[in-house]
Design a protein around this motif. Structure first.
Motif, PDB file in Angstrom:
ATOM      1  N   LYS A 100      -0.724   6.855  -6.419  1.00 24.31           N
ATOM      2  CA  LYS A 100      -1.827   7.836  -6.337  1.00 24.31           C
ATOM      3  C   LYS A 100      -1.299   9.263  -6.479  1.00 24.31           C
ATOM      4  CE  LYS A 100      -4.913   5.044  -3.461  1.00 24.31           C
ATOM      5  NZ  LYS A 100      -5.310   4.788  -2.075  1.00 24.31           N
ATOM      6  N   GLY A 101      -0.171   9.542  -5.827  1.00 21.41           N
ATOM      7  CA  GLY A 101       0.439  10.867  -5.923  1.00 21.41           C
ATOM      8  C   GLY A 101       0.888  11.179  -7.342  1.00 21.41           C
ATOM      9  N   ASP A 136       5.916   3.984   8.553  1.00 19.93           N
ATOM     10  CA  ASP A 136       4.896   4.090   7.498  1.00 19.93           C
ATOM     11  C   ASP A 136       3.495   4.056   8.117  1.00 19.93           C
ATOM     12  OD1 ASP A 136       6.802   4.425   5.463  1.00 19.93           O
ATOM     13  OD2 ASP A 136       7.007   2.272   5.195  1.00 19.93           O
ATOM     14  N   ASN A 168      -0.046   2.719   6.815  1.00 16.73           N
ATOM     15  CA  ASN A 168      -1.247   2.169   6.192  1.00 16.73           C
ATOM     16  C   ASN A 168      -2.330   1.878   7.241  1.00 16.73           C
ATOM     17  OD1 ASN A 168      -0.483  -0.233   7.408  1.00 16.73           O
ATOM     18  ND2 ASN A 168      -0.330  -1.415   5.516  1.00 16.73           N
ATOM     19  N   THR A 173       0.830  -1.213   0.000  1.00 14.83           N
ATOM     20  CA  THR A 173       0.000   0.000   0.000  1.00 14.83           C
ATOM     21  C   THR A 173       0.861   1.259   0.000  1.00 14.83           C
ATOM     22  OG1 THR A 173      -0.247  -0.335   2.381  1.00 14.83           O
ATOM     23  CG2 THR A 173      -2.122  -0.947   1.008  1.00 14.83           C
ATOM     24  N   TYR A 174       2.075   1.158   0.528  1.00 16.68           N
ATOM     25  CA  TYR A 174       2.993   2.310   0.509  1.00 16.68           C
ATOM     26  C   TYR A 174       3.265   2.735  -0.933  1.00 16.68           C
ATOM     27  CZ  TYR A 174       7.261   5.061   1.065  1.00 16.68           C
ATOM     28  OH  TYR A 174       8.205   6.067   1.010  1.00 16.68           O
ATOM     29  N   GLN A 183       1.575   1.832  -3.593  1.00 18.26           N
ATOM     30  CA  GLN A 183       0.309   2.206  -4.242  1.00 18.26           C
ATOM     31  C   GLN A 183      -0.028   3.667  -3.947  1.00 18.26           C
ATOM     32  OE1 GLN A 183      -1.409   0.612  -6.479  1.00 18.26           O
ATOM     33  NE2 GLN A 183      -0.328  -1.328  -6.374  1.00 18.26           N
ATOM     34  N   ASN A 184       0.357   4.136  -2.753  1.00 18.04           N
ATOM     35  CA  ASN A 184       0.116   5.539  -2.406  1.00 18.04           C
ATOM     36  C   ASN A 184       1.041   6.466  -3.200  1.00 18.04           C
ATOM     37  OD1 ASN A 184      -1.685   7.073  -0.765  1.00 18.04           O
ATOM     38  ND2 ASN A 184       0.065   7.755   0.448  1.00 18.04           N
ATOM     39  N   TYR A 199      -2.457   6.691   4.955  1.00 18.66           N
ATOM     40  CA  TYR A 199      -3.085   6.212   3.719  1.00 18.66           C
ATOM     41  C   TYR A 199      -3.780   4.875   3.931  1.00 18.66           C
ATOM     42  CZ  TYR A 199       1.523   3.919   3.653  1.00 18.66           C
ATOM     43  OH  TYR A 199       2.651   3.222   3.989  1.00 18.66           O
ATOM     44  N   SER A 228       4.568   9.486   1.276  1.00 16.19           N
ATOM     45  CA  SER A 228       4.654   8.641   0.074  1.00 16.19           C
ATOM     46  C   SER A 228       3.873   9.242  -1.096  1.00 16.19           C
ATOM     47  CB  SER A 228       4.166   7.219   0.378  1.00 16.19           C
ATOM     48  OG  SER A 228       2.895   7.229   0.994  1.00 16.19           O
ATOM     49  N   PHE A 229       2.687   9.781  -0.827  1.00 14.62           N
ATOM     50  CA  PHE A 229       1.889  10.446  -1.870  1.00 14.62           C
ATOM     51  C   PHE A 229       2.696  11.606  -2.461  1.00 14.62           C
ATOM     52  CE2 PHE A 229      -1.167  13.499  -3.497  1.00 14.62           C
ATOM     53  CZ  PHE A 229      -2.184  12.731  -4.050  1.00 14.62           C
TER      54      PHE A 229
END
Length: 318
Positions: free
Chosen positions: A48-49, A250, A252, A41-42, A44-45, A318, A272-273
């Motif tokens: 998203k950014g 992190d 999530n 998910t890190y 994946q974020n 996130y 991360s974003f």
């Protein structure tokens, strides 16, 4: 008598010239975002950014790729090589290994494809092949986690380090600074580090074994997202939640829940974003020949139960 085909010749020439130009430029409008793995998910974020930034980058497309795991370094090298071969406009890269990515970054540099690094640094030999590096100040982040641990544990006793991929740029700085700060500011005995290869299940098994072998453990540090999640699950399963000081890294959903229920004392959360967003924006600036900083700190926020719902924490979780 004129052949009816004669007027088509200039058109054929034009088509051939257009095809040649297309082959020369390849995917000129593509910005390739290549991360350590897509199974987190890190990262994946980060995606998203990057997608958010593309709204302000007209005329380009974005691709997002990464290996199946953070330790699949050869697979990441191939992804970068393929991007260079198809002549992308620019590359945003989170290198899994400080040395292995240098030769292929050199190829990008020789092909005049701008490279913006995010998250992790490469070896000194590769530093001329990228134009900008956007990251958490991992040394400062590692120290922050060590300070928080000492504040709760005190300066004596036994603590453990659950790390991820030995030798990764972020790991060297983050875990190195954590260890150095403990050594300089306490008499804490350190067990580990143990390396999960950024696999949650591995981290869970390692932590389970550690807790069984060291009943007197006072504190524990999980140095990235999958490692900290596995560590948290093992602590809960062993009935040790709230009985030892656990610090994660992190932010999530799983880690937020562990902070909420007291399994984790707190988490150091990276932007991360922001890395993905600024990575794409920086590539776009380079394509427009604008000056960019060689280094940019994307920040870290300490999140615990007291500030979990604040705007500052929500901006990075996130």
């Amino acid at each position: 008598m004129h052949s009816p085909l004669r007027p088509l010749r200039p058109l054929r020439h034009l088509l051939a010239a257009a095809l040649a130009a297309l082959c020369a430029t390849g995917h000129a409008g593509e910005i390739a975002v290549i991360v350590k793995t897509t199974n987190s998910t890190y990262w994946q974020n980060v995606n998203k950014g990057a997608e958010a930034a593309m709204k302000d980058v007209p005329g380009h497309t974005m691709t997002f790729a990464g290996p199946a795991s953070e330790s699949a370094i050869a697979e990441q090298v191939n992804l970068v090589e393929n991007a260079v071969n198809r002549r992308v406009a620019g590359i945003v890269l989170a290198p899994s290994d400080p040395d292995a990515l240098v030769p292929v970054m050199k190829k990008a540099w020789e092909a005049r494809i701008p490279v913006v690094l995010i998250d992790s640094q490469v070896a000194e030999a590769g530093r001329k092949y990228y134009q900008s590096f956007l990251t958490t100040d991992n040394r400062a982040a590692g120290e922050l986690c060590a300070k928080q641990l000492i504040a709760k544990v005190g300066t004596t006793g036994k603590v453990a380090i659950m790390s991820y991929v030995a030798g990764a740029g972020s790991e060297v700085d983050r875990v190195g600074a954590f260890k150095n700060y403990l050594k300089a500011n306490s008499k804490l005995q350190v067990v580990g580090p143990f390396y999960s290869q950024s696999q949650m299940a591995t981290a869970m098994n390692q932590t389970t074994d550690l807790l069984a072998a060291h009943r007197d453990l006072k504190g524990i540090f999980g140095a990235n997202e999958p490692t900290a999640v596995g560590m948290g699950r093992a602590i809960v399963q062993a009935g040790r939640a709230g009985k030892l000081v656990a610090v994660g890294f992190d932010g999530n959903q799983d880690l937020q829940k562990f902070v909420q229920d007291g399994t984790l004392t707190g988490i150091a959360v990276q932007g991360s974003f922001q890395m993905g967003e600024l990575g794409v924006k920086t590539v776009n600036d380079l394509l427009q020949k604008k000056p960019v900083p060689k280094f940019r700190d994307t920040g870290v926020v300490w999140v615990d139960k007291a500030n979990l719902e604040t705007p500052e924490a929500r901006a990075v979780l996130y």
